[in-house]
Design an enzyme around this catalytic site. Sequence first.
Site, PDB file in Angstrom:
ATOM      1  N   ILE A  97       0.721  -1.012   0.145  1.00 39.02           N
ATOM      2  CA  ILE A  97      -0.049   0.069  -0.176  1.00 39.02           C
ATOM      3  C   ILE A  97       0.843   1.379   0.078  1.00 39.02           C
ATOM      4  O   ILE A  97       1.821   1.327   0.677  1.00 39.02           O
ATOM      5  CB  ILE A  97      -1.099   0.036   1.181  1.00 39.02           C
ATOM      6  CG1 ILE A  97      -1.827  -1.346   0.943  1.00 39.02           C
ATOM      7  CG2 ILE A  97      -1.806   1.115   1.190  1.00 39.02           C
ATOM      8  CD1 ILE A  97      -2.763  -1.472   2.358  1.00 39.02           C
ATOM      9  N   HIS A 114      -7.950  -4.459 -10.075  1.00 36.38           N
ATOM     10  CA  HIS A 114      -8.250  -5.252  -8.817  1.00 36.38           C
ATOM     11  C   HIS A 114      -9.341  -6.323  -9.057  1.00 36.38           C
ATOM     12  O   HIS A 114     -10.093  -6.003 -10.108  1.00 36.38           O
ATOM     13  CB  HIS A 114      -9.057  -4.185  -7.778  1.00 36.38           C
ATOM     14  CG  HIS A 114      -9.295  -4.933  -6.572  1.00 36.38           C
ATOM     15  ND1 HIS A 114      -8.736  -5.153  -5.638  1.00 36.38           N
ATOM     16  CD2 HIS A 114     -10.492  -5.262  -6.112  1.00 36.38           C
ATOM     17  CE1 HIS A 114      -9.001  -5.820  -4.444  1.00 36.38           C
ATOM     18  NE2 HIS A 114     -10.420  -5.994  -4.867  1.00 36.38           N
ATOM     19  N   GLU A 179      -9.064  -9.441 -17.153  1.00 34.00           N
ATOM     20  CA  GLU A 179      -7.961  -8.260 -16.852  1.00 34.00           C
ATOM     21  C   GLU A 179      -7.095  -7.832 -17.944  1.00 34.00           C
ATOM     22  O   GLU A 179      -6.770  -6.727 -17.845  1.00 34.00           O
ATOM     23  CB  GLU A 179      -7.111  -8.550 -15.673  1.00 34.00           C
ATOM     24  CG  GLU A 179      -7.962  -8.876 -14.311  1.00 34.00           C
ATOM     25  CD  GLU A 179      -7.093  -9.205 -13.122  1.00 34.00           C
ATOM     26  OE1 GLU A 179      -5.787  -8.822 -13.075  1.00 34.00           O
ATOM     27  OE2 GLU A 179      -7.434  -9.965 -12.173  1.00 34.00           O
TER      28      GLU A 179
HETATM   29  C1  GAR Z   1      -4.234  -9.835 -10.487  1.00 34.88           C
HETATM   30  O1  GAR Z   1      -5.371 -10.647 -10.606  1.00 34.88           O
HETATM   31  C2  GAR Z   1      -4.456  -8.592 -10.007  1.00 34.88           C
HETATM   32  O2  GAR Z   1      -5.657  -8.089 -10.187  1.00 34.88           O
HETATM   33  C3  GAR Z   1      -4.209  -8.852  -8.715  1.00 34.88           C
HETATM   34  O3  GAR Z   1      -3.191  -9.631  -8.631  1.00 34.88           O
HETATM   35  C4  GAR Z   1      -3.213 -10.344  -9.750  1.00 34.88           C
HETATM   36  C5  GAR Z   1      -1.661 -10.187 -10.264  1.00 34.88           C
HETATM   37  O4  GAR Z   1      -1.593 -11.168 -11.461  1.00 34.88           O
HETATM   38  N1  GAR Z   1      -4.188  -7.421  -7.747  1.00 34.88           N
HETATM   39  C6  GAR Z   1      -4.523  -7.260  -6.722  1.00 34.88           C
HETATM   40  O5  GAR Z   1      -5.139  -8.220  -5.856  1.00 34.88           O
HETATM   41  C7  GAR Z   1      -4.279  -5.967  -5.978  1.00 34.88           C
HETATM   42  N2  GAR Z   1      -4.821  -5.926  -4.901  1.00 34.88           N
HETATM   43  P1  GAR Z   1      -0.192 -10.812 -12.286  1.00 34.88           P
HETATM   44  O6  GAR Z   1       0.993 -10.561 -11.542  1.00 34.88           O
HETATM   45  O7  GAR Z   1      -0.176 -12.014 -13.120  1.00 34.88           O
HETATM   46  O8  GAR Z   1      -0.695  -9.737 -13.166  1.00 34.88           O
END
Ligand code: GAR
Length: 192
Positions: A97, A114, A179
């Site tokens: 954070i 998110h 995403e």
């Molecule tokens: C993703 O699902 C993102 O939305 C989440 O972590 C993952 C990362 O995946 N973010 C959070 O939870 C933020 N609070 P990645 O490393 O493969 O992009």
Amino acid sequence: MIKYTGPKKIKTAVFISGTGSNLKNLIKFSKKKNSPITIDLIISNNSKAKGLSYGKFFKIKKKVFNFKNKILIEKEMLSVLYKYKIELICLAGFMKILSKSFIRKFKGKILNIHPSLLPKYKGLNTHARALNKKDKFSGCTVHLVNSKLDSGKIILQKKVKIYKNDSVETLSKRILKQEHKLYPAAIKKLFG
Ligand code: GAR
């Protein structure tokens, strides 16, 4: 808000903590002709983050900051961001954070993705919480970062159906796929 007005693209830093699939996807997007951003810097709080390997592969400068002393580290981080003339920060699976004072210095210039339909399920373990509540839908959100956790202005959201036999793994995989579409779309919506 920064507005993309011409051939000059927005210099962007991506912050990661882990796998970096969103980072990889944003790098690919940034290389497209119609992308308003370039990715000039990767920052991680975790030296073991798998996503750091994309820095080497795509020849993008990467920096690791140990967040034990947040005040000091954020100062160092700011000077690196200024050095590389970074105008936009994309948080992509960044699990620290940022302080209010850091966010103020990049006001309106930090985006986050998110894995839930905000304002539902701010914070961690979003998929498990959606499954426990027997929700019919979950999804993902791209939003501006303000000083309250997962509460800034929503730019785009994508709904994803939850199936009866879904597990955290199957649901997170399906949402992650969305995403990867949502983040570039949100950047285009803001700056394209
Ligand atoms: C993703 O699902 C993102 O939305 C989440 O972590 C993952 C990362 O995946 N973010 C959070 O939870 C933020 N609070 P990645 O490393 O493969 O992009």
